[in-house]
Scaffold this motif. Sequence first.
Motif, PDB file in Angstrom:
ATOM      1  N   VAL A   1       0.813  -1.230   0.175  1.00  0.00           N
ATOM      2  CA  VAL A   1       0.192   0.067   0.082  1.00  0.00           C
ATOM      3  C   VAL A   1       0.948   1.130   0.056  1.00  0.00           C
ATOM      4  CG1 VAL A   1      -1.672   1.321   1.337  1.00  0.00           C
ATOM      5  CG2 VAL A   1      -1.915  -1.065   1.224  1.00  0.00           C
ATOM      6  N   ASP A   2       1.876   1.296   0.834  1.00  0.00           N
ATOM      7  CA  ASP A   2       2.561   2.534   0.900  1.00  0.00           C
ATOM      8  C   ASP A   2       3.523   2.670  -0.414  1.00  0.00           C
ATOM      9  OD1 ASP A   2       1.825   2.689   3.758  1.00  0.00           O
ATOM     10  OD2 ASP A   2       3.671   1.777   4.505  1.00  0.00           O
ATOM     11  N   ALA A   3       4.165   1.702  -0.754  1.00  0.00           N
ATOM     12  CA  ALA A   3       4.688   2.085  -2.308  1.00  0.00           C
ATOM     13  C   ALA A   3       3.660   2.722  -3.300  1.00  0.00           C
ATOM     14  CB  ALA A   3       5.389   0.648  -2.698  1.00  0.00           C
ATOM     15  N   GLY A   4       2.521   2.135  -3.289  1.00  0.00           N
ATOM     16  CA  GLY A   4       1.665   2.438  -4.374  1.00  0.00           C
ATOM     17  C   GLY A   4       1.245   3.829  -3.960  1.00  0.00           C
ATOM     18  N   VAL A   5       0.802   4.295  -2.878  1.00  0.00           N
ATOM     19  CA  VAL A   5       0.429   5.605  -2.468  1.00  0.00           C
ATOM     20  C   VAL A   5       1.524   6.437  -2.890  1.00  0.00           C
ATOM     21  CG1 VAL A   5      -0.238   7.245  -0.813  1.00  0.00           C
ATOM     22  CG2 VAL A   5      -1.039   5.044  -0.717  1.00  0.00           C
ATOM     23  N   LEU A   6       2.745   6.280  -2.487  1.00  0.00           N
ATOM     24  CA  LEU A   6       3.942   7.161  -2.969  1.00  0.00           C
ATOM     25  C   LEU A   6       4.194   7.471  -4.348  1.00  0.00           C
ATOM     26  CD1 LEU A   6       6.623   6.631  -0.350  1.00  0.00           C
ATOM     27  CD2 LEU A   6       5.661   8.798  -0.850  1.00  0.00           C
ATOM     28  N   GLY A   7       3.952   6.188  -5.089  1.00  0.00           N
ATOM     29  CA  GLY A   7       4.017   6.133  -6.530  1.00  0.00           C
ATOM     30  C   GLY A   7       3.119   6.697  -7.287  1.00  0.00           C
ATOM     31  N   VAL A   8       1.806   6.783  -7.000  1.00  0.00           N
ATOM     32  CA  VAL A   8       0.627   7.494  -7.525  1.00  0.00           C
ATOM     33  C   VAL A   8       0.913   9.032  -7.219  1.00  0.00           C
ATOM     34  CG1 VAL A   8      -1.830   8.073  -7.457  1.00  0.00           C
ATOM     35  CG2 VAL A   8      -1.005   5.815  -7.399  1.00  0.00           C
ATOM     36  N   ARG A   9       1.181   9.350  -5.966  1.00  0.00           N
ATOM     37  CA  ARG A   9       1.206  10.810  -5.682  1.00  0.00           C
ATOM     38  C   ARG A   9       2.498  11.362  -6.568  1.00  0.00           C
ATOM     39  NH1 ARG A   9       0.965  10.427   0.832  1.00  0.00           N
ATOM     40  NH2 ARG A   9      -1.443  10.469   1.042  1.00  0.00           N
ATOM     41  N   ARG A  10       3.702  10.747  -7.095  1.00  0.00           N
ATOM     42  CA  ARG A  10       4.946  10.904  -7.644  1.00  0.00           C
ATOM     43  C   ARG A  10       4.400  11.354  -9.359  1.00  0.00           C
ATOM     44  NH1 ARG A  10       8.093   6.192  -5.032  1.00  0.00           N
ATOM     45  NH2 ARG A  10       8.967   7.251  -3.333  1.00  0.00           N
ATOM     46  N   VAL A  11       3.531  10.195  -9.655  1.00  0.00           N
ATOM     47  CA  VAL A  11       3.096  10.497 -10.936  1.00  0.00           C
ATOM     48  C   VAL A  11       2.136  11.694 -11.115  1.00  0.00           C
ATOM     49  CG1 VAL A  11       1.451   9.483 -12.793  1.00  0.00           C
ATOM     50  CG2 VAL A  11       3.229   8.133 -11.481  1.00  0.00           C
ATOM     51  N   LEU A  12       1.400  12.033  -9.926  1.00  0.00           N
ATOM     52  CA  LEU A  12       0.532  13.254 -10.298  1.00  0.00           C
ATOM     53  C   LEU A  12       1.524  14.495  -9.951  1.00  0.00           C
ATOM     54  CD1 LEU A  12      -2.546  12.093  -7.858  1.00  0.00           C
ATOM     55  CD2 LEU A  12      -2.214  12.065 -10.328  1.00  0.00           C
ATOM     56  N   ALA A  13       2.253  14.474  -9.525  1.00  0.00           N
ATOM     57  CA  ALA A  13       3.302  15.754  -9.330  1.00  0.00           C
ATOM     58  C   ALA A  13       3.997  15.693 -10.655  1.00  0.00           C
ATOM     59  CB  ALA A  13       4.312  15.436  -8.060  1.00  0.00           C
ATOM     60  N   ALA A  14       4.543  14.529 -11.164  1.00  0.00           N
ATOM     61  CA  ALA A  14       5.250  14.725 -12.387  1.00  0.00           C
ATOM     62  C   ALA A  14       4.352  15.212 -13.479  1.00  0.00           C
ATOM     63  CB  ALA A  14       5.751  13.210 -12.813  1.00  0.00           C
ATOM     64  N   LEU A  15       3.131  14.999 -13.471  1.00  0.00           N
ATOM     65  CA  LEU A  15       2.141  15.587 -14.314  1.00  0.00           C
ATOM     66  C   LEU A  15       1.886  17.109 -14.076  1.00  0.00           C
ATOM     67  CD1 LEU A  15      -0.341  12.412 -14.755  1.00  0.00           C
ATOM     68  CD2 LEU A  15       1.384  13.344 -16.549  1.00  0.00           C
ATOM     69  N   GLY A  16       2.431  17.639 -13.076  1.00  0.00           N
ATOM     70  CA  GLY A  16       1.875  19.022 -12.803  1.00  0.00           C
ATOM     71  C   GLY A  16       0.672  18.954 -12.040  1.00  0.00           C
ATOM     72  N   MET A  17       0.194  18.176 -11.614  1.00  0.00           N
ATOM     73  CA  MET A  17      -1.241  18.550 -11.161  1.00  0.00           C
ATOM     74  C   MET A  17      -1.148  18.616  -9.558  1.00  0.00           C
ATOM     75  SD  MET A  17      -2.929  14.767 -12.820  1.00  0.00           S
ATOM     76  CE  MET A  17      -4.551  15.185 -12.285  1.00  0.00           C
ATOM     77  N   THR A  18      -0.231  18.128  -8.939  1.00  0.00           N
ATOM     78  CA  THR A  18       0.031  18.345  -7.531  1.00  0.00           C
ATOM     79  C   THR A  18       1.546  18.957  -7.125  1.00  0.00           C
ATOM     80  OG1 THR A  18       0.795  16.123  -6.938  1.00  0.00           O
ATOM     81  CG2 THR A  18      -1.434  16.677  -6.757  1.00  0.00           C
ATOM     82  N   ASP A  19       1.879  19.310  -5.993  1.00  0.00           N
ATOM     83  CA  ASP A  19       3.220  19.769  -5.778  1.00  0.00           C
ATOM     84  C   ASP A  19       4.084  18.258  -5.484  1.00  0.00           C
ATOM     85  OD1 ASP A  19       2.662  22.494  -6.054  1.00  0.00           O
ATOM     86  OD2 ASP A  19       2.127  22.482  -4.026  1.00  0.00           O
ATOM     87  N   PRO A  20       5.364  18.396  -5.621  1.00  0.00           N
ATOM     88  CA  PRO A  20       6.098  17.141  -5.402  1.00  0.00           C
ATOM     89  C   PRO A  20       6.021  16.826  -3.914  1.00  0.00           C
ATOM     90  CG  PRO A  20       7.452  18.813  -6.452  1.00  0.00           C
ATOM     91  CD  PRO A  20       6.231  19.466  -6.252  1.00  0.00           C
ATOM     92  N   VAL A  21       6.148  15.388  -3.710  1.00  0.00           N
ATOM     93  CA  VAL A  21       5.637  14.609  -2.400  1.00  0.00           C
ATOM     94  C   VAL A  21       6.814  14.640  -1.576  1.00  0.00           C
ATOM     95  CG1 VAL A  21       3.607  13.501  -3.139  1.00  0.00           C
ATOM     96  CG2 VAL A  21       5.806  12.452  -3.332  1.00  0.00           C
ATOM     97  N   GLU A  22       8.177  14.767  -2.236  1.00  0.00           N
ATOM     98  CA  GLU A  22       9.495  14.596  -1.500  1.00  0.00           C
ATOM     99  C   GLU A  22      10.353  15.619  -1.634  1.00  0.00           C
ATOM    100  OE1 GLU A  22       9.558   9.770  -1.895  1.00  0.00           O
ATOM    101  OE2 GLU A  22       9.514  11.002  -3.441  1.00  0.00           O
ATOM    102  N   GLU A  23      11.151  15.940  -0.694  1.00  0.00           N
ATOM    103  CA  GLU A  23      12.104  16.817  -1.059  1.00  0.00           C
ATOM    104  C   GLU A  23      13.350  16.263  -1.863  1.00  0.00           C
ATOM    105  OE1 GLU A  23      13.484  18.554   2.714  1.00  0.00           O
ATOM    106  OE2 GLU A  23      11.562  19.356   3.171  1.00  0.00           O
ATOM    107  N   GLU A  24      13.903  15.078  -1.744  1.00  0.00           N
ATOM    108  CA  GLU A  24      14.718  14.496  -2.522  1.00  0.00           C
ATOM    109  C   GLU A  24      14.176  13.400  -3.457  1.00  0.00           C
ATOM    110  OE1 GLU A  24      17.954  15.289  -2.201  1.00  0.00           O
ATOM    111  OE2 GLU A  24      17.611  16.811  -0.605  1.00  0.00           O
ATOM    112  N   PRO A  25      14.632  13.257  -4.534  1.00  0.00           N
ATOM    113  CA  PRO A  25      14.204  12.314  -5.637  1.00  0.00           C
ATOM    114  C   PRO A  25      14.369  11.076  -5.038  1.00  0.00           C
ATOM    115  CG  PRO A  25      16.459  13.394  -6.134  1.00  0.00           C
ATOM    116  CD  PRO A  25      15.921  14.053  -5.293  1.00  0.00           C
ATOM    117  N   PRO A  26      13.467  10.256  -5.368  1.00  0.00           N
ATOM    118  CA  PRO A  26      13.472   8.658  -4.786  1.00  0.00           C
ATOM    119  C   PRO A  26      14.393   7.946  -5.688  1.00  0.00           C
ATOM    120  CG  PRO A  26      11.686   9.068  -6.302  1.00  0.00           C
ATOM    121  CD  PRO A  26      12.271  10.244  -6.181  1.00  0.00           C
ATOM    122  N   ALA A  27      14.962   6.835  -5.181  1.00  0.00           N
ATOM    123  CA  ALA A  27      15.799   5.901  -5.818  1.00  0.00           C
ATOM    124  C   ALA A  27      15.383   5.392  -7.138  1.00  0.00           C
ATOM    125  CB  ALA A  27      16.104   4.609  -4.836  1.00  0.00           C
ATOM    126  N   ALA A  28      16.105   5.283  -8.040  1.00  0.00           N
ATOM    127  CA  ALA A  28      15.686   4.893  -9.460  1.00  0.00           C
ATOM    128  C   ALA A  28      15.214   3.562  -9.306  1.00  0.00           C
ATOM    129  CB  ALA A  28      16.802   5.239 -10.374  1.00  0.00           C
TER     130      ALA A  28
END
Length: 333
Positions: free
Chosen positions: A211-238
């Motif tokens: 669940v945690d990985a999924g929530v973070l992942g969806v939030r990152r995609v929404l941020a990458a699309l410009g719909m929300t602000d970034p969820v993390e200060e540092e970029p996640p591991a590739a």
Amino acid sequence: MRPSFEIGPVRVRAGRTQSVSLPITRLVTGADVDLPVRVVHGREDGPTVWIDAAIHGDEAVGVEVVRQVLAGLDAKTMRGTLIAVPIVNVLGFSNGDRYLPDRRDLNRSFPGAARGSLASQIAHLMMTEVVAKCEVGIDLHTGSDRRTNLPQIRADLEDPRTRELASAFAAPVMMHARLRDGSLRFAARERGATVLLYEAGEAWRMDPWAVDAGVLGVRRVLAALGMTDPVEEEPPAASAVSWRSGWVRARGTGMLHLEAQLGDRVTKGDRLGGLFDSFGKRVRLVRADRDGIVIGRTEAPLVNSGDAVIHLAEVEEPATPEGEHGVPHASDC
């Protein structure tokens, strides 16, 4: 002010969140069965995206992912529109059953038809009311048949836009996966949408790490699309990238004791576990048949000769997806 968003009989005003029930069928008791949808229609312009879960009725992880993602969104500050469908297979989910009452697999029934089988009608409703309105979709799944999966994105990594969003999701692994006829991902791609398929956890379980990985992942995609602000200060591991995967199969019958865990990196020939008879005598070792990372494993205590026990992804990170990578084994669930 943006125009209102139309879905079914409802118009959702900009800056508002609204739940919608789209009629599916009626039970013998006379009770109506509806497709539950929630629309977050941002005040500012942006992409239209959908997230869905429980296309298979025994997949609970994605339902919780959708709930937590929605809880963190505010239509007054979000840009664009999100359509959330937490339970697509309503009848299967209510019964804890992967399939529909007629035993059809909903994820083999897209794009569906208005006058087809029940599965076909649900698929058609999902396509016309949700997918047709969206540019991007995230389809949430778990393992099946007593299997559990490492959080992973399955997508067409040869498409630059899809790979960009898969990278933004930042699951531990992203896999190039062939499209399967009848799946939501296949039908949505035919309509021009960019689709990510998320796999994590085990059927009919609420695995917190999935669940945690999924929530973070969806939030990152929404941020990458410009719909929300970034969820993390540092970029996640590739994400590790895989173009090929395969299942290690049991070479005997017995009680299975696996030592390899999800996420383990193994080398060809490494011991992954063993098979034992009912008295505890070891009858066969299970060894890796390739180098790779463990992205899936069976949770069945008893296996027969030929059963799939460990899913290994060959991991590499090519500069570009050029040349032949072979036929990938991963596909839509």
